[in-house]
Design a protein around this motif. Structure first.
Motif, PDB file in Angstrom:
ATOM      1  N   UNK A  54      35.941  40.324  33.350  1.00  0.00           N
ATOM      2  CA  UNK A  54      36.796  41.273  34.085  1.00  0.00           C
ATOM      3  C   UNK A  54      36.625  41.101  35.591  1.00  0.00           C
ATOM      4  N   UNK A  55      35.394  40.950  36.030  1.00  0.00           N
ATOM      5  CA  UNK A  55      35.135  40.726  37.456  1.00  0.00           C
ATOM      6  C   UNK A  55      35.746  39.393  37.894  1.00  0.00           C
ATOM      7  N   UNK A  56      35.585  38.381  37.068  1.00  0.00           N
ATOM      8  CA  UNK A  56      36.164  37.066  37.365  1.00  0.00           C
ATOM      9  C   UNK A  56      37.687  37.165  37.547  1.00  0.00           C
ATOM     10  N   UNK A  57      38.366  37.874  36.662  1.00  0.00           N
ATOM     11  CA  UNK A  57      39.823  38.019  36.765  1.00  0.00           C
ATOM     12  C   UNK A  57      40.207  38.771  38.042  1.00  0.00           C
ATOM     13  N   UNK A  58      39.439  39.788  38.380  1.00  0.00           N
ATOM     14  CA  UNK A  58      39.714  40.546  39.612  1.00  0.00           C
ATOM     15  C   UNK A  58      39.536  39.657  40.840  1.00  0.00           C
ATOM     16  N   UNK A  59      38.494  38.848  40.861  1.00  0.00           N
ATOM     17  CA  UNK A  59      38.256  37.939  41.990  1.00  0.00           C
ATOM     18  C   UNK A  59      39.365  36.895  42.080  1.00  0.00           C
ATOM     19  N   UNK A  60      39.771  36.320  40.936  1.00  0.00           N
ATOM     20  CA  UNK A  60      40.861  35.334  40.940  1.00  0.00           C
ATOM     21  C   UNK A  60      42.146  35.949  41.491  1.00  0.00           C
ATOM     22  N   UNK A  71      40.843  35.015  28.977  1.00  0.00           N
ATOM     23  CA  UNK A  71      40.177  36.276  29.323  1.00  0.00           C
ATOM     24  C   UNK A  71      40.462  37.345  28.271  1.00  0.00           C
ATOM     25  N   UNK A  72      41.693  37.425  27.813  1.00  0.00           N
ATOM     26  CA  UNK A  72      42.037  38.401  26.771  1.00  0.00           C
ATOM     27  C   UNK A  72      41.238  38.146  25.500  1.00  0.00           C
ATOM     28  N   UNK A  73      41.125  36.879  25.113  1.00  0.00           N
ATOM     29  CA  UNK A  73      40.364  36.530  23.909  1.00  0.00           C
ATOM     30  C   UNK A  73      38.889  36.863  24.098  1.00  0.00           C
ATOM     31  N   UNK A  74      38.339  36.534  25.264  1.00  0.00           N
ATOM     32  CA  UNK A  74      36.924  36.827  25.543  1.00  0.00           C
ATOM     33  C   UNK A  74      36.681  38.330  25.484  1.00  0.00           C
ATOM     34  N   UNK A  75      37.556  39.100  26.096  1.00  0.00           N
ATOM     35  CA  UNK A  75      37.374  40.549  26.132  1.00  0.00           C
ATOM     36  C   UNK A  75      37.494  41.139  24.723  1.00  0.00           C
TER      37      UNK A  75
END
Length: 187
Positions: free
Chosen positions: A34-40, A55-59
């Motif tokens: 989640x932090x990675x997606x926000x930073x991207x 990211x959806x699959x990981x979450x």
């Protein structure tokens, strides 16, 4: 920077798993993703479709893993994501006559259509091999062995597939471009 950012959740997952176990590792993986997606989003203004899918699959699978304290959910994620990538590449190539690898790299590299098809098929086969190796390791080896494979084995396999692809593409580069690459781009 962007490539390094993509490995941080995996590195944190691996470290947390070794120190604290699967539930904590899954929670760290989800939070780091989640932090990675926000930073991207903040740094690059957009998140690519493949990154959103991953990211959806990981979450989703990470939360299942954390809730049930069972690593099988993350193991399924690796299997399903690799199967999905293989299917997408194969359907695009054989149903829609469009090798997706060409859509990804075609702006930078000019190859004959047959070469694009071969490259696309090669990556589809690669994803199927990753899927099958993941199934084998997750069913026949220890949980710790699977975590090691997920953290390092898949990266190694991807590096080898990338090098093979590069060698294959190199055969089709115009001779003056090949010489330019050998000279480091100097004229």
């Amino acid at each position: 920077m962007k490539q390094l950012l993509e490995f941080i959740p995996l590195i944190l997952f691996f470290i947390t798993y070794k120190l604290s176990g699967v539930r904590d590792a899954a929670i760290v993986l989800v939070i780091a993703t989640l932090v990675q997606m926000a930073i991207l989003k903040w740094k690059y203004g957009t998140i690519e479709k493949q990154q959103k899918v991953m990211a959806s699959a990981v979450i989703f699978f990470g939360l299942l893993t954390a809730y049930f304290n069972e690593i099988h959910y993350l193991q399924w994620k690796v299997t399903l994501v690799n199967a999905l990538f293989a299917i997408i590449l194969l359907v695009a190539q054989f149903q829609f006559k469009t090798p997706l690898i060409k859509k990804l790299l075609g702006k930078e590299i000019k190859l004959p259509e047959k070469a694009w098809n071969t490259l696309n098929l090669g990556w589809a086969i690669f994803f199927m091999i990753c899927m099958l190796v993941n199934i084998y390791i997750s069913r026949n080896m220890s949980e710790a062995a699977w975590v090691d494979f997920k953290s390092f084995g898949l990266i190694g396999m991807t590096l080898i597939a990338t090098l093979i692809s590069g060698a294959y593409i190199y055969k089709f580069l115009p001779k003056d471009e090949q010489n330019n690459h050998k000279d480091g781009g100097n004229l």
